[in-house]
Enzyme design. Structure first.
Site, short mmCIF file in Angstrom:
data_model
loop_
_atom_site.label_atom_id
_atom_site.label_comp_id
_atom_site.label_asym_id
_atom_site.label_seq_id
_atom_site.Cartn_x
_atom_site.Cartn_y
_atom_site.Cartn_z
N THR A 168 0.86 -1.04 -0.01
CA THR A 168 -0.01 0.11 -0.02
C THR A 168 1.02 1.20 -0.06
O THR A 168 1.96 1.18 0.46
CB THR A 168 -0.91 0.10 1.36
OG1 THR A 168 -1.57 -1.10 1.22
CG2 THR A 168 -1.78 1.34 1.30
N ARG A 196 -13.19 -8.11 -0.91
CA ARG A 196 -12.60 -7.85 0.57
C ARG A 196 -12.02 -6.22 0.23
O ARG A 196 -11.46 -5.77 -0.54
CB ARG A 196 -11.39 -8.72 0.57
CG ARG A 196 -10.64 -8.26 1.85
CD ARG A 196 -9.30 -7.59 1.74
NE ARG A 196 -8.55 -7.10 2.97
CZ ARG A 196 -7.51 -6.45 2.80
NH1 ARG A 196 -7.34 -5.73 2.05
NH2 ARG A 196 -6.84 -6.52 4.07
N GLY A 220 0.20 -2.52 5.69
CA GLY A 220 0.18 -3.87 6.36
C GLY A 220 -1.08 -4.49 6.35
O GLY A 220 -1.81 -4.48 5.18
N1 GLY Z 1 -3.24 -2.24 4.12
C1 GLY Z 1 -3.74 -2.64 2.94
C2 GLY Z 1 -4.85 -3.71 2.94
O1 GLY Z 1 -4.72 -4.33 3.99
O2 GLY Z 1 -5.64 -3.69 2.20
#
Ligand code: GLY
Length: 309
Positions: A168, A196, A220
């Site tokens: 990310t 998701r 993360g």
């Molecule tokens: N931190 C990005 C995600 O879990 O989608």
């Protein structure tokens, strides 16, 4: 202080973002410009074009942007076929009486705003997806995966690439007017269940900005920041009077309360209203970037290591 703080993969966009600030642009303009560069980078398999797909081989993107001056925010989740979710998120903030759009609604809105569609699945990402799934299932199952009545079992079985999972990109900026903004963009966990949505587009989980105190953003395993409200926690701890480092420590410590199958990588970066910055990770030897208007190049700074369960 005019400053930009990013996750390490923000390197490809931090100069573009600083140029915006040097030209007198706002923190939000800088963040959007910087993140768009990262979203365009095919070699970053955790953000935008070239991001790793979900279990079914579809790239689904999440992004958010928040204005610390007004606490306005916009976000999109599970968006397909649009390479710049950060810009769609900004339009959500500016044009709609809503904060978060997901899936087909977000895609419809993107079309209404004039954004161009693009196939986001690169050949490199498709090959890794196929290899990872083939390591866990037969070619026959893979060919029929979309029709499996128990796809959820595969979401639990297929382990994500430890090198790529949960990256990310994070950008936090403070402009010459002292306004703070934050932005996050991601393709989410590799091989995730379709639909998701992680922490990145959830205001308070993966992102929060408030001029009066500061801002925080996460990378993360989003399921952790979602459950602990990590980004908002950092800012709330600042409001309660903790130092920037103390606020980050408290928010990281909160992750230890997640006893039910938590685990995984969690990182945050934070900026306070005076331009102080910090990074935390529960993994060792990780870094983030910062750049002030006086600097010609960004500097890499170590994240403080805070082990969590
Ligand atoms: N931190 C990005 C995600 O879990 O989608």
């Amino acid at each position: 202080m005019t400053i930009i703080v990013t996750s390490k993969n923000g390197l490809v966009g931090i100069q573009a973002a600083m140029e915006v600030l040097r030209d007198g642009g706002s923190a939000l303009d800088a963040i959007e410009a910087g993140i768009r560069q990262v979203e365009t980078n095919p070699d970053d398999h955790t953000v935008g074009y070239g991001g790793y797909p979900n279990l079914l081989g579809q790239v689904e993107l999440d992004a958010s942007i928040m204005d610390g001056r007004t606490l306005a925010a916009g976000a999109v989740g599970a968006v397909r076929d649009y390479p710049h979710p950060i810009s769609i998120a900004r339009k959500v903030m500016e044009y709609l009486p809503h904060v978060l759009l997901v899936g087909p609604g977000a895609e419809r809105f993107a079309a209404e705003m004039g954004f161009e569609q693009e196939d986001l699945l690169t050949e490199a990402a498709r090959q890794v997806w196929q290899e990872r799934l083939r390591a866990n299932m037969s070619d026959e199952t893979l060919a029929q995966l979309a029709a499996q009545p128990d796809l959820w079992r595969w979401a639990k079985t297929v382990t994500s690439d430890p090198e790529q999972v949960g990256c990310t990109v994070n950008f936090i900026a403070q402009d010459a007017q002292g306004n703070i903004g934050a932005g996050v963009s991601t393709s989410g966990l590799a091989w995730k269940y379709p639909g998701r949505v992680g922490d990145s587009p959830i205001i308070g989980a993966g992102i929060y900005a408030d001029n009066r105190y500061g801002a925080a953003t996460c990378t993360g395993v989003g399921e952790m920041a979602l459950r602990a409200g990590t980004a908002r926690s950092v800012v709330l701890y600042l409001k309660m009077g903790f130092s920037l480092t103390g606020a980050g420590q408290q928010a990281m410590a909160d992750l230890d309360d997640l006893t039910a199958s938590a685990g995984g990588r969690m990182n945050l970066i934070a900026l306070d209203s005076a331009g102080g910055h910090v990074g935390f990770s529960n993994a060792k030897d990780t870094t983030y970037l910062y750049m002030t208007a006086a600097m010609s190049e960004p500097e890499e700074a170590p994240r403080l290591h805070f082990p969590t369960r």
